[in-house]
Scaffold this motif. Structure first.
Motif, PDB file in Angstrom:
ATOM      1  N   ARG A 168       0.827  -1.202   0.000  1.00  0.00           N
ATOM      2  CA  ARG A 168       0.000   0.000   0.000  1.00  0.00           C
ATOM      3  C   ARG A 168       0.865   1.256   0.000  1.00  0.00           C
ATOM      4  N   GLU A 169       1.950   1.248   0.749  1.00  0.00           N
ATOM      5  CA  GLU A 169       2.847   2.400   0.779  1.00  0.00           C
ATOM      6  C   GLU A 169       3.479   2.632  -0.580  1.00  0.00           C
ATOM      7  N   ARG A 170       3.792   1.543  -1.303  1.00  0.00           N
ATOM      8  CA  ARG A 170       4.342   1.700  -2.650  1.00  0.00           C
ATOM      9  C   ARG A 170       3.300   2.293  -3.591  1.00  0.00           C
ATOM     10  N   GLN A 171       2.049   1.893  -3.428  1.00  0.00           N
ATOM     11  CA  GLN A 171       0.982   2.458  -4.254  1.00  0.00           C
ATOM     12  C   GLN A 171       0.867   3.963  -4.014  1.00  0.00           C
ATOM     13  N   VAL A 172       0.934   4.342  -2.742  1.00  0.00           N
ATOM     14  CA  VAL A 172       0.876   5.761  -2.390  1.00  0.00           C
ATOM     15  C   VAL A 172       2.071   6.495  -2.988  1.00  0.00           C
ATOM     16  N   LEU A 173       3.251   5.896  -2.888  1.00  0.00           N
ATOM     17  CA  LEU A 173       4.457   6.516  -3.426  1.00  0.00           C
ATOM     18  C   LEU A 173       4.357   6.701  -4.942  1.00  0.00           C
ATOM     19  N   GLU A 174       3.834   5.698  -5.635  1.00  0.00           N
ATOM     20  CA  GLU A 174       3.709   5.782  -7.089  1.00  0.00           C
ATOM     21  C   GLU A 174       2.826   6.953  -7.487  1.00  0.00           C
ATOM     22  N   LEU A 175       1.702   7.122  -6.799  1.00  0.00           N
ATOM     23  CA  LEU A 175       0.795   8.221  -7.114  1.00  0.00           C
ATOM     24  C   LEU A 175       1.391   9.556  -6.683  1.00  0.00           C
ATOM     25  N   LEU A 176       2.057   9.541  -5.544  1.00  0.00           N
ATOM     26  CA  LEU A 176       2.731  10.748  -5.066  1.00  0.00           C
ATOM     27  C   LEU A 176       3.786  11.203  -6.073  1.00  0.00           C
ATOM     28  N   ALA A 177       4.524  10.233  -6.618  1.00  0.00           N
ATOM     29  CA  ALA A 177       5.579  10.548  -7.583  1.00  0.00           C
ATOM     30  C   ALA A 177       5.001  11.108  -8.880  1.00  0.00           C
ATOM     31  N   ASP A 178       3.740  10.820  -9.162  1.00  0.00           N
ATOM     32  CA  ASP A 178       3.079  11.380 -10.340  1.00  0.00           C
ATOM     33  C   ASP A 178       2.558  12.787 -10.079  1.00  0.00           C
ATOM     34  N   GLY A 179       2.736  13.272  -8.820  1.00  0.00           N
ATOM     35  CA  GLY A 179       2.298  14.611  -8.467  1.00  0.00           C
ATOM     36  C   GLY A 179       0.893  14.691  -7.912  1.00  0.00           C
ATOM     37  N   SER A 180       0.289  13.541  -7.599  1.00  0.00           N
ATOM     38  CA  SER A 180      -1.090  13.533  -7.098  1.00  0.00           C
ATOM     39  C   SER A 180      -1.169  14.118  -5.693  1.00  0.00           C
ATOM     40  N   SER A 181      -2.233  14.844  -5.436  1.00  0.00           N
ATOM     41  CA  SER A 181      -2.487  15.372  -4.097  1.00  0.00           C
ATOM     42  C   SER A 181      -3.021  14.255  -3.205  1.00  0.00           C
ATOM     43  N   ASN A 182      -3.111  14.524  -1.910  1.00  0.00           N
ATOM     44  CA  ASN A 182      -3.653  13.526  -0.989  1.00  0.00           C
ATOM     45  C   ASN A 182      -5.082  13.144  -1.362  1.00  0.00           C
ATOM     46  N   ALA A 183      -5.866  14.145  -1.748  1.00  0.00           N
ATOM     47  CA  ALA A 183      -7.259  13.865  -2.122  1.00  0.00           C
ATOM     48  C   ALA A 183      -7.320  12.969  -3.352  1.00  0.00           C
ATOM     49  N   ALA A 184      -6.469  13.246  -4.343  1.00  0.00           N
ATOM     50  CA  ALA A 184      -6.455  12.439  -5.562  1.00  0.00           C
ATOM     51  C   ALA A 184      -5.981  11.021  -5.278  1.00  0.00           C
ATOM     52  N   ILE A 185      -4.992  10.875  -4.404  1.00  0.00           N
ATOM     53  CA  ILE A 185      -4.520   9.540  -4.030  1.00  0.00           C
ATOM     54  C   ILE A 185      -5.636   8.774  -3.331  1.00  0.00           C
ATOM     55  N   GLY A 186      -6.359   9.453  -2.457  1.00  0.00           N
ATOM     56  CA  GLY A 186      -7.469   8.809  -1.764  1.00  0.00           C
ATOM     57  C   GLY A 186      -8.533   8.315  -2.722  1.00  0.00           C
ATOM     58  N   ASP A 187      -8.837   9.133  -3.737  1.00  0.00           N
ATOM     59  CA  ASP A 187      -9.833   8.736  -4.730  1.00  0.00           C
ATOM     60  C   ASP A 187      -9.366   7.493  -5.492  1.00  0.00           C
ATOM     61  N   GLN A 188      -8.090   7.450  -5.844  1.00  0.00           N
ATOM     62  CA  GLN A 188      -7.544   6.325  -6.608  1.00  0.00           C
ATOM     63  C   GLN A 188      -7.537   5.040  -5.797  1.00  0.00           C
ATOM     64  N   LEU A 189      -7.216   5.143  -4.515  1.00  0.00           N
ATOM     65  CA  LEU A 189      -7.026   3.949  -3.690  1.00  0.00           C
ATOM     66  C   LEU A 189      -8.205   3.647  -2.761  1.00  0.00           C
ATOM     67  N   GLY A 190      -9.221   4.478  -2.797  1.00  0.00           N
ATOM     68  CA  GLY A 190     -10.383   4.245  -1.943  1.00  0.00           C
ATOM     69  C   GLY A 190     -10.090   4.478  -0.473  1.00  0.00           C
ATOM     70  N   LEU A 191      -9.257   5.494  -0.195  1.00  0.00           N
ATOM     71  CA  LEU A 191      -8.876   5.810   1.177  1.00  0.00           C
ATOM     72  C   LEU A 191      -9.339   7.209   1.537  1.00  0.00           C
ATOM     73  N   THR A 192      -9.521   7.463   2.826  1.00  0.00           N
ATOM     74  CA  THR A 192      -9.841   8.812   3.261  1.00  0.00           C
ATOM     75  C   THR A 192      -8.593   9.681   3.144  1.00  0.00           C
ATOM     76  N   GLU A 193      -8.790  10.982   3.042  1.00  0.00           N
ATOM     77  CA  GLU A 193      -7.651  11.888   2.919  1.00  0.00           C
ATOM     78  C   GLU A 193      -6.768  11.830   4.158  1.00  0.00           C
ATOM     79  N   ALA A 194      -7.391  11.653   5.323  1.00  0.00           N
ATOM     80  CA  ALA A 194      -6.621  11.550   6.568  1.00  0.00           C
ATOM     81  C   ALA A 194      -5.732  10.309   6.562  1.00  0.00           C
ATOM     82  N   THR A 195      -6.269   9.203   6.034  1.00  0.00           N
ATOM     83  CA  THR A 195      -5.480   7.975   5.951  1.00  0.00           C
ATOM     84  C   THR A 195      -4.317   8.147   4.983  1.00  0.00           C
ATOM     85  N   VAL A 196      -4.581   8.800   3.853  1.00  0.00           N
ATOM     86  CA  VAL A 196      -3.516   9.052   2.888  1.00  0.00           C
ATOM     87  C   VAL A 196      -2.434   9.919   3.508  1.00  0.00           C
ATOM     88  N   LYS A 197      -2.837  10.938   4.252  1.00  0.00           N
ATOM     89  CA  LYS A 197      -1.862  11.821   4.899  1.00  0.00           C
ATOM     90  C   LYS A 197      -0.947  11.021   5.821  1.00  0.00           C
TER      91      LYS A 197
END
Length: 227
Positions: A168-197
């Motif tokens: 899961r951390e690698r998934q977050v890193l991959e999206l983060l590396a693409d420049g995605s915001s926390n909200a966008a990462i949450g939408d992609q992975l089905g997570l709350t913004e607080a969890t992504v943070k």
């Protein structure tokens, strides 16, 4: 100017300060960015001192800063600005010929590097992504940065650090590396913004990165070695 007495945005627009010693370039960027209807340039600055004053007066969401300015240069201003707990998201505006300031700006906590000749939609999207907590790095800059930062021993450390992440951390890193915001990462992975943070904080800690741009570069260096 569509700002309240304390510089607050009107209509949900992203508040932006532009800092560049070329007045013509500032005017052009202002027209371009404000044409989107989603960005309000609340102030312009011709040097680092003016930038710090403008940020204190208008409390912008984002600053775009040219490093090479007379008087107090942009790098000095960014060092002061990024050290503040309430600092806005900051990105460096640069030409294609990168200088040695890049690594230093990363250490200060700059969230992005953009080329002045970027396409209008790229600049607009970058400002919006920065305001949303994302990191932005023009692909042409990445191509120039990686060879400079590519040291064999450092690459091996990067690979090991990335391998230490959970799936899961690698998934977050991959999206983060693409420049995605926390909200966008949450939408992609089905997570709350607080969890992504929380995930982002953990990823940065495990990678030894001070900010999202450093994490993105670590990820890209590691991929270059590990495939």
């Amino acid at each position: 100017m569509l700002t309240g007495p304390e510089g607050s945005a009107v209509g949900g627009r992203v508040r932006l300060v532009l800092a560049d010693d070329e007045a013509l370039l500032r005017r052009g960027l202002r027209v371009l960015l404000e044409a989107s209807g989603r960005i309000e340039v609340v102030a312009e600055a011709g040097d680092g001192a003016e930038l710090l004053t403008a940020v204190g007066r208008h409390a912008p969401d984002v600053v775009l800063v040219d490093v090479q300015m007379p008087g107090m240069d942009g790098l000095t201003a960014l060092r002061v600005l990024c050290a503040r707990p309430d600092a806005p998201a900051a990105a460096v505006l640069t030409t294609f010929d990168l200088d040695e300031y890049v690594a230093t700006a990363l250490e200060f906590g700059v969230q992005g590097f953009l080329l002045k000749d970027a396409e209008p939609d790229v600049l607009i999207r970058s400002v919006l992504d920065l305001a949303a907590g994302g990191a932005v790095l023009d692909p042409r800059i990445t191509a120039r940065l990686l060879p400079r930062l590519r040291v064999a021993s450092g690459q091996r450390r990067d690979v090991e650090r990335v391998r230490s992440l959970t799936t899961r951390e690698r998934q977050v890193l991959e999206l983060l590396a693409d420049g995605s915001s926390n909200a966008a990462i949450g939408d992609q992975l089905g997570l709350t913004e607080a969890t992504v943070k929380s995930y982002v904080s953990t990823v940065l800690s495990k990678l030894g990165a001070q900010n999202r741009v450093q994490a993105a570069l670590i990820a890209q260096r590691a991929v270059g070695v590990d495939g």
